[in-house]
Design a protein around this motif. Sequence first.
Motif, PDB file in Angstrom:
ATOM      1  N   UNK A  44      38.905 -47.699  30.932  1.00 35.23           N
ATOM      2  CA  UNK A  44      38.917 -46.561  30.017  1.00 35.23           C
ATOM      3  C   UNK A  44      38.751 -47.062  28.598  1.00 35.23           C
ATOM      4  N   UNK A  45      37.735 -46.518  27.902  1.00 34.74           N
ATOM      5  CA  UNK A  45      37.507 -46.914  26.520  1.00 34.74           C
ATOM      6  C   UNK A  45      38.092 -45.865  25.604  1.00 34.74           C
ATOM      7  N   UNK A  46      38.936 -46.288  24.684  1.00 29.78           N
ATOM      8  CA  UNK A  46      39.507 -45.375  23.705  1.00 29.78           C
ATOM      9  C   UNK A  46      38.829 -45.584  22.368  1.00 29.78           C
ATOM     10  N   UNK A  47      38.116 -44.595  21.886  1.00 26.34           N
ATOM     11  CA  UNK A  47      37.484 -44.707  20.579  1.00 26.34           C
ATOM     12  C   UNK A  47      38.546 -44.643  19.494  1.00 26.34           C
ATOM     13  N   UNK A  48      38.383 -45.388  18.419  1.00 26.83           N
ATOM     14  CA  UNK A  48      39.405 -45.418  17.378  1.00 26.83           C
ATOM     15  C   UNK A  48      39.468 -44.116  16.610  1.00 26.83           C
ATOM     16  N   UNK A  49      40.655 -43.506  16.531  1.00 25.77           N
ATOM     17  CA  UNK A  49      40.768 -42.307  15.714  1.00 25.77           C
ATOM     18  C   UNK A  49      40.550 -42.643  14.247  1.00 25.77           C
ATOM     19  N   UNK A  50      39.985 -41.718  13.504  1.00 26.95           N
ATOM     20  CA  UNK A  50      39.648 -41.955  12.108  1.00 26.95           C
ATOM     21  C   UNK A  50      40.316 -40.900  11.244  1.00 26.95           C
ATOM     22  N   UNK A  51      40.942 -41.322  10.159  1.00 25.46           N
ATOM     23  CA  UNK A  51      41.555 -40.378   9.250  1.00 25.46           C
ATOM     24  C   UNK A  51      40.539 -39.369   8.763  1.00 25.46           C
ATOM     25  N   UNK A  52      40.886 -38.095   8.856  1.00 27.72           N
ATOM     26  CA  UNK A  52      39.939 -37.055   8.525  1.00 27.72           C
ATOM     27  C   UNK A  52      39.669 -36.924   7.030  1.00 27.72           C
ATOM     28  N   UNK A  53      40.568 -37.363   6.180  1.00 27.48           N
ATOM     29  CA  UNK A  53      40.410 -37.174   4.747  1.00 27.48           C
ATOM     30  C   UNK A  53      40.015 -38.458   4.033  1.00 27.48           C
ATOM     31  N   UNK A  70      46.286 -44.983  28.177  1.00 27.85           N
ATOM     32  CA  UNK A  70      45.318 -44.211  28.916  1.00 27.85           C
ATOM     33  C   UNK A  70      45.893 -43.627  30.204  1.00 27.85           C
ATOM     34  N   UNK A  71      47.199 -43.698  30.393  1.00 26.83           N
ATOM     35  CA  UNK A  71      47.800 -43.230  31.631  1.00 26.83           C
ATOM     36  C   UNK A  71      47.812 -41.726  31.773  1.00 26.83           C
ATOM     37  N   UNK A  72      47.561 -40.975  30.729  1.00 26.97           N
ATOM     38  CA  UNK A  72      47.567 -39.520  30.826  1.00 26.97           C
ATOM     39  C   UNK A  72      46.453 -38.962  29.957  1.00 26.97           C
ATOM     40  N   UNK A  73      45.897 -37.843  30.392  1.00 21.40           N
ATOM     41  CA  UNK A  73      44.792 -37.252  29.662  1.00 21.40           C
ATOM     42  C   UNK A  73      45.066 -35.786  29.406  1.00 21.40           C
ATOM     43  N   UNK A  74      44.726 -35.339  28.211  1.00 21.79           N
ATOM     44  CA  UNK A  74      44.858 -33.931  27.863  1.00 21.79           C
ATOM     45  C   UNK A  74      43.945 -33.082  28.721  1.00 21.79           C
ATOM     46  N   UNK A  75      42.786 -33.634  29.112  1.00 26.43           N
ATOM     47  CA  UNK A  75      41.788 -32.849  29.814  1.00 26.43           C
ATOM     48  C   UNK A  75      42.026 -32.819  31.318  1.00 26.43           C
ATOM     49  N   UNK A  76      42.223 -33.963  31.924  1.00 27.12           N
ATOM     50  CA  UNK A  76      42.397 -34.009  33.373  1.00 27.12           C
ATOM     51  C   UNK A  76      43.251 -35.208  33.712  1.00 27.12           C
ATOM     52  N   UNK A  77      44.580 -35.034  33.803  1.00 26.41           N
ATOM     53  CA  UNK A  77      45.476 -36.169  34.030  1.00 26.41           C
ATOM     54  C   UNK A  77      45.036 -36.998  35.229  1.00 26.41           C
ATOM     55  N   UNK A 110      48.736 -25.279  24.456  1.00 23.89           N
ATOM     56  CA  UNK A 110      49.321 -26.269  23.559  1.00 23.89           C
ATOM     57  C   UNK A 110      48.287 -26.783  22.565  1.00 23.89           C
ATOM     58  N   UNK A 111      47.064 -27.058  23.049  1.00 22.82           N
ATOM     59  CA  UNK A 111      46.021 -27.567  22.156  1.00 22.82           C
ATOM     60  C   UNK A 111      45.698 -26.552  21.065  1.00 22.82           C
ATOM     61  N   UNK A 112      45.589 -25.274  21.446  1.00 22.29           N
ATOM     62  CA  UNK A 112      45.287 -24.232  20.461  1.00 22.29           C
ATOM     63  C   UNK A 112      46.397 -24.143  19.423  1.00 22.29           C
ATOM     64  N   UNK A 113      47.638 -24.283  19.844  1.00 25.68           N
ATOM     65  CA  UNK A 113      48.768 -24.192  18.921  1.00 25.68           C
ATOM     66  C   UNK A 113      48.782 -25.364  17.952  1.00 25.68           C
ATOM     67  N   UNK A 114      48.485 -26.561  18.457  1.00 27.34           N
ATOM     68  CA  UNK A 114      48.445 -27.730  17.574  1.00 27.34           C
ATOM     69  C   UNK A 114      47.255 -27.619  16.623  1.00 27.34           C
ATOM     70  N   UNK A 115      46.129 -27.101  17.109  1.00 24.68           N
ATOM     71  CA  UNK A 115      44.974 -26.921  16.223  1.00 24.68           C
ATOM     72  C   UNK A 115      45.300 -25.957  15.084  1.00 24.68           C
ATOM     73  N   UNK A 116      46.062 -24.904  15.378  1.00 20.32           N
ATOM     74  CA  UNK A 116      46.471 -23.970  14.323  1.00 20.32           C
ATOM     75  C   UNK A 116      47.312 -24.691  13.274  1.00 20.32           C
ATOM     76  N   UNK A 203      42.714 -34.795  19.655  1.00 15.84           N
ATOM     77  CA  UNK A 203      44.083 -34.623  20.156  1.00 15.84           C
ATOM     78  C   UNK A 203      44.340 -35.543  21.343  1.00 15.84           C
ATOM     79  N   UNK A 204      43.336 -35.700  22.188  1.00 18.22           N
ATOM     80  CA  UNK A 204      43.509 -36.630  23.299  1.00 18.22           C
ATOM     81  C   UNK A 204      43.706 -38.042  22.784  1.00 18.22           C
ATOM     82  N   UNK A 205      42.911 -38.420  21.776  1.00 15.86           N
ATOM     83  CA  UNK A 205      43.038 -39.764  21.222  1.00 15.86           C
ATOM     84  C   UNK A 205      44.394 -39.961  20.550  1.00 15.86           C
ATOM     85  N   UNK A 206      44.979 -38.892  20.055  1.00 14.53           N
ATOM     86  CA  UNK A 206      46.309 -38.982  19.447  1.00 14.53           C
ATOM     87  C   UNK A 206      47.410 -39.079  20.490  1.00 14.53           C
TER      88      UNK A 206
END
Length: 266
Positions: A44-53, A70-77, A110-116, A203-206
Motif C-alpha cells: 500500500x502506497x500512502x501519498x504524502x499529505x500536503x498542507x493546504x495553505x 494502512x490497516x484501515x481505510x475510510x473507503x473500504x476497510x 462522518x466524512x461529510x461532517x468533518x468536511x463541514x 481524510x483517508x490520508x489523515x
Amino acid sequence: MRRQILALALLAVCTGLPAAALAQAVSLLGEGGIFGAGSALVPVRHAPPVMQDAPDTDEGAGPSLFAGREGASLFAPGTPRAERMRMREGRNGLGHGPAGLRLSGTSAFFAASVRDLIARAEAGSKGYDAVQHGARIPPPRRPTEMSIAEIYAWIKATPRQPHAIGRYQFIPSTLRRLVNELGIDERTRFSPEVQDRLADLLLEEAGMGAFLAGSIDRRSFMNNLAKIWAGFPNSSGKSHYHGYAGNRATMTWAQFSAKIDSIFPG
C-alpha cells in the motif's frame, strides 16, 4: 520451503486456481511471500499529505506523515489501495480513471461532517467558490463553473501569488496529486461533488479510516488533520504551521475538540 509448497497446493484446491498461477503470484510478492509473517498481500502506497495553505510549490513533501497506518481505510476497510484504485465508475467525468471511491453509510456521514468542519476553518462564506484572499488576480469565473484544466491555466498564468482554491483550499501541488490519483479527467468541472471527492481522499490520508477502526486515537487524528489544514490547531493550541506564510488556527483546540466530539460521540 516444504510448508510453503503444501500451503500452495491447499490454496490451489480451495480457490480452483492453477498451482502455477498461484506460484507466480507468490514469486511476485518477494522472498517472504504470502506466507511470511507480517507481509502484506498487496503493498500500500500512502501519498504524502500536503498542507493546504502552504505557498505554492511543485516540490515533493517527503515521506508520508502517516506511513504504517494502512490497516484501515475510510473507503473500504481491509481493501488494499492498489485494488481500490482499479475500481472505476462512468459518471460525472470521474470514470476516466480509477475514481471509483464512494462512501456510504456511517463513513459517508462522518466524512461529510468533518468536511463541514474543514470548510468552517478554511473557506468561510464562499464555500466551494472560495479563493485564497491573498490572490491578487482571481480566477476569471467562479471555481465551481471552471474545469480543472481551466483552474490549472489560471494557476500557470498568475505566478507568485497564492492559489488555494475551493471549499477545502487545495493548493496546486495537492490538487494535481489528488486529481491524478483519482484519475479525474481535467475537463471535469470543479464541482462541489468533485471537491468533496478530493477532500475524502485527504481524510483517508489523515487516518480517518484508522480512527473509525480504533487503530489511532482521537488526539492523533486531530493532529493529523491539523498537518493538512492549517486552519485547525494541533494539540499545542496553535496551527501546525503557525506564522508560516501568515497561517494561524481559526479556532481553539477546545473548540476543535468539542466539534470532533459532536461528530464522533463516544
